[in-house]
Design a protein around this motif. Sequence first.
Motif, mmCIF file in Angstrom:
data_model
loop_
_atom_site.group_PDB
_atom_site.id
_atom_site.type_symbol
_atom_site.label_atom_id
_atom_site.label_comp_id
_atom_site.label_asym_id
_atom_site.label_seq_id
_atom_site.Cartn_x
_atom_site.Cartn_y
_atom_site.Cartn_z
ATOM 1 N N HIS A 105 -2.490 13.984 5.556
ATOM 2 C CA HIS A 105 -2.489 14.884 4.402
ATOM 3 C C HIS A 105 -3.780 15.694 4.327
ATOM 4 O O HIS A 105 -3.771 16.865 3.921
ATOM 5 N N TYR B 124 0.850 -1.194 0.000
ATOM 6 C CA TYR B 124 0.000 0.000 0.000
ATOM 7 C C TYR B 124 0.887 1.247 0.000
ATOM 8 O O TYR B 124 1.685 1.467 0.925
ATOM 9 N N LYS B 125 0.746 2.077 -1.060
ATOM 10 C CA LYS B 125 1.595 3.252 -1.252
ATOM 11 C C LYS B 125 0.755 4.526 -1.255
ATOM 12 O O LYS B 125 -0.321 4.577 -1.844
ATOM 13 N N CYS B 126 1.272 5.555 -0.579
ATOM 14 C CA CYS B 126 0.585 6.846 -0.536
ATOM 15 C C CYS B 126 0.821 7.580 -1.851
ATOM 16 O O CYS B 126 1.962 7.737 -2.295
ATOM 17 N N GLU B 127 -0.247 8.015 -2.495
ATOM 18 C CA GLU B 127 -0.145 8.694 -3.786
ATOM 19 C C GLU B 127 0.320 10.151 -3.646
ATOM 20 O O GLU B 127 0.687 10.787 -4.635
ATOM 21 N N VAL B 128 0.327 10.675 -2.401
ATOM 22 C CA VAL B 128 0.736 12.071 -2.179
ATOM 23 C C VAL B 128 2.239 12.172 -1.969
ATOM 24 O O VAL B 128 2.950 12.904 -2.670
ATOM 25 N N CYS B 129 2.753 11.405 -0.981
ATOM 26 C CA CYS B 129 4.173 11.494 -0.639
ATOM 27 C C CYS B 129 4.976 10.266 -1.025
ATOM 28 O O CYS B 129 6.201 10.254 -0.892
ATOM 29 N N GLY B 130 4.297 9.204 -1.501
ATOM 30 C CA GLY B 130 5.004 8.004 -1.944
ATOM 31 C C GLY B 130 5.409 7.054 -0.855
ATOM 32 O O GLY B 130 6.107 6.062 -1.110
ATOM 33 N N ASP C 286 5.365 3.962 1.681
ATOM 34 C CA ASP C 286 4.785 2.617 1.569
ATOM 35 C C ASP C 286 4.347 2.109 2.932
ATOM 36 O O ASP C 286 4.977 2.413 3.963
ATOM 37 N N MET D 70 -3.388 8.890 5.355
ATOM 38 C CA MET D 70 -4.056 9.825 4.452
ATOM 39 C C MET D 70 -4.766 10.939 5.216
ATOM 40 O O MET D 70 -4.949 12.052 4.692
#
Length: 649
Positions: A579, A557-563, A565, A576
């Motif tokens: 953010h 599972y990776k955060c699409e904002v800061c990358g 994992d 999330m």
Amino acid sequence: MMCELSPKILHEVEGVASSINSNTKLQNLCQDGDTKHQCLTIHMAIHAGVKSCKCDVSGKEFTCKANMGNHMNMHSGIKNHKCDVCGKEYAWKSYLNRHMNMHSGVKNHKCDVCGKEFTAKSSLKTHADMHLRIKKHKCDICGKACTSKSNLKKHMNLHSGVKNHKCDVCGKEFITKNSLKSHAELHFCVKKHKCDVCGKKFTQEVYLKNHMNVHSGVKNHECDVCGKRFTAKNSLKIHKDMHFHAKKHKCDVCGKEFAYKNSISHHMVIHGVVKNHKCDVCGKEFYRKSDLDMHMNMHSGVKNHRCDLCGKEFTAKNSLKAHTDKHFSVKNHKCDVCGKEFTYMASLIGHMNFHTDVINHVCGVCGKEFIQKSSFRAHMDMHAGIKNYKCDVCGKEFAMKSGLDDHMNMHSSVKNHKCDVCGKEFTVKGNLKAHTDMHFRVKNHKCDVCGKQFARKSGLNSHMTMHSGVRNYTCYVCGKQLAHKNGLDKHMNTHSGVKNHKCDVCGKEYAQKNNLKIHMNMHFGINDHKCAICGKEFTQQWSLKAHMSMHAGVKCYKCEVCGKDFGYKTNLTAHMKVHAGVKNHACCVCGKEFTGTSILKTHMKMHAVIKNHKCEICGKEFTMKVDLGNHINKHYGVKNHKYDGCEKN
């Protein structure tokens, strides 16, 4: 002149003299020419048992030539005496007279034991032998004993299979004349005798009497071979034919063998390629029109057959009959596995398939397997989209009324079905049954992927969809895809906000019962899933699986904002919120807000002055592990933070 041995009057025996051929000389019987004396002499020969005349064809002996002469007419086929009513012919006038009594309905011969009346004296004699259990004539094939030689002769026709008696109306053939007579009554006779229990009508009172044994459950007729008992003598007779009859008629398609020709004729319809009778509602096809007519009653919902005892209504008459038998019949057949009792042996045999896991019906659409044909048919209606029964509370539709009835119990929350083993209660009887099977049945079906075992193959097939990744059910709210419809139904409860499952310990509420069960394990410390590497325990298997991915260094599972994992999806969800700036968890002491419960929990340790993290170098204690880590870095001069605009670390 009167016989000293019998009160028979002479003028009654004078008919013997009149029937003697004109060529017969009475003087041969008696030197005295007196006719009355000659008749008495012939009559006295009967008492003496003297039979001086013998038939050259059959060897039968007679007291006088006159009787032998009439007997010879039988061999020659001469029948001079004809009935004016039905046209039947006889060789002897006495037989014609006896036959005429049947048309007149006069029955002068009465049985002293049971009171039954007969038109002929010989019939009374044969009937009396039944009371005395006198059966002198035995069948050489099956050993059955008969009271008279004529009955034995009729019985032998059953073994030969010869059908000489044909119905003039429909052309159906029968082995015995009596069977043809009973069949002819169906075409012409009015059924005056009605059963007070189920309303079935019969042509004769004796048939009604035999039918009443079905309701009373009395089975007086037992098979000498296997011991099976029957309510009607005719049912026993048909059953015994199965033991002694050779199955001479074989199906050319599937090879199945039958004892009777009409049985194979009925069976061959199943192999017919064309089903000419189609239902206009659901499109189901049938071989016979009668089956289609019975099927149409299900769609119309018309129930003309009502039980007089409980008021339950049925679409088919045979369904009412089977239901009525439950009111009167005794359940003598008990299951050795679970103890359930049944009225019929056939029902017990069908029930045993549940324990042995015999699958007889497979759905051609989805491959689902069924033990019972009724369940299979209901399942096929689901594919056809036929749901005629709707719930008035939530609007859910069902293919069968029984499914709606079970569903309504869920709304009422009434749990009338209790497990005798563990005491768990259920609203639906089917759920109790499935639960009981878990106690008694062996799980022989194992998943090759994860090793999970199931009691039924259908359960394994349903489980395999999780591994295949096939998810045909999509939530229209959030777009989540699920493998099963019941999973989608449970998921929809999360969107509705309805939480009917409450924890008795802390009061926390859940939308799904399974989530409450998992939560309760946390209170009671039930951790059945343990990590083999670090020993950490978990309440659920999927939690252990996600934990094992951390040891393997896998972060899916990776955060699409800061990358960043994460190994857990819950950690990504909590991240999330950082953010988004959402802080729903506030400290009750200082009011500080946090994005997740775990951070709030760590913050609360500061207020409680709980310092569980100690430095091994200087002994200083800290409330949080991260603070201890920063402190240890100072001992070793490690500086991990570099600021922009300055070279100092």
